[in-house]
Design an enzyme around this catalytic site. Structure first.
Site: not given
Ligand code: HSE
Length: 307
Positions: A128, A181
């Site tokens: 990630e 993201t």
């Molecule tokens: N919690 C993260 C975000 C998840 O919302 O940026 C990304 O998939």
């Protein structure tokens, strides 16, 4: 056992009120991976089908996560990874998390399970970090633990498995645009008003309680996001219309899946989840935006062995 073929589930992170802490695993959408023990040390990505993604181990989330695990073991052999990528990158349903979680889960099985799930989350978070710049755990945790998960703390890592009510279904619509993201995190505010924080943590508590007591109305009331949704929803075409339609069709609640652009709704029962899917589809059909749609029970198991 020298080879495993596995299903690695897509996941919905945040679940409206729980930015970076809540997540759930899906059953009907996910990648397939084959992990093979080989005599040559190290990790080699031998094949990726379905999407154009880097094969170089250090540029691939599965490769980086696998290396993080192997750095904590003594082995005189290595692993080959094949990925059948069915979750589109940038869709908001944990594409990178599925590959990272799948790689470490399968390698751990082939090594005779030296690590527990929380360690596997820690290794998968390195994937990630490569994908988004931040090692968040809210997608990899439900992929590895199954069901709903809460990341109570990421330093030190403390992951809690949350009860999953058996009649709960998710509907997810993915308008065919890509939202990175990292971009969707960049636009967020770093300070939030206390009055919004109060409403938000009320909902997190309400949602957890509703999941344990299987109180579907309480789950619905708690699926509200006062902090992230107002900012990120601007990136998603016809977001308000999709949300309003799904609530009218009977969804308990509706929000942005992960960092978007996918939108998810939770419903009690499959019949309602199907009606919600129809109501979401009608919005994008009217405005002429292509989409993928998924209806899924919550996947209580997480990663599954296929052969
Ligand atoms: N919690 C993260 C975000 C998840 O919302 O940026 C990304 O998939």
């Amino acid at each position: 056992m020298n080879e495993l073929k596995i299903f690695c589930p897509a996941t919905i992170a945040n679940v409206s009120c729980g930015f970076d802490v809540l997540g759930l695993a899906l059953d009907t959408v996910g990648d397939e991976m084959t992990i093979r023990k080989v005599s040559k040390k190290g990790v080699v990505i031998t094949k990726i089908i379905g999407q154009k993604l880097p094969l170089e181990t250090l540029n691939n989330v599965a490769g980086v996560a696998a290396l993080a695990l192997l750095a904590e073991t003594e082995t005189d052999f290595g692993f080959e990874i094949e990925i059948d990528k069915r979750i589109k990158p940038g869709s908001g349903i944990g594409s990178s998390a599925a590959s990272s979680a799948g790689a470490v889960w399968a390698i751990n099985e082939l090594l005779g399970k030296p690590f527990g799930n929380t360690d596997l989350v820690r290794f998968a978070m390195e994937g990630e970090r490569l994908a988004t710049g931040v090692a968040h755990a809210d997608n990899v945790a439900p992929a590895l633990f199954g069901g709903f998960t809460l990341v109570r703390s990421s330093q030190p890592l403390d992951i809690i498995s949350i009860n999953t009510p058996s009649e709960l279904y998710a509907t997810v619509i993915h308008p065919q645009i890509e939202v990175k993201t990292s971009d969707a995190r960049e636009i967020l505010k770093t300070n939030i008003p206390l009055k919004d924080a109060i409403k938000q943590w009320g909902n997190v508590g309400g949602l957890i309680s509703g999941l344990y007591t299987e109180d579907y109305d309480l789950i619905g009331r708690s699926l509200e996001d006062y902090i992230i949704e107002p900012i990120r929803s601007i990136l998603i075409p016809a977001y308000d219309a999709v949300k309003q339609n799904s609530l009218k069709a009977g969804a308990l609640g509706c929000g942005i899946s992960g960092s978007g652009p996918s939108i998810f709704a939770l419903s009690k029962g499959e019949e309602t989840a199907i009606k919600v899917a129809e109501s979401m589809k009608s919005v994008y059909e009217k405005v002429g935006i292509d989409y993928d749609i998924h209806i899924s029970k919550i996947n209580k198991q997480g990663i599954k062995v296929l052969s």
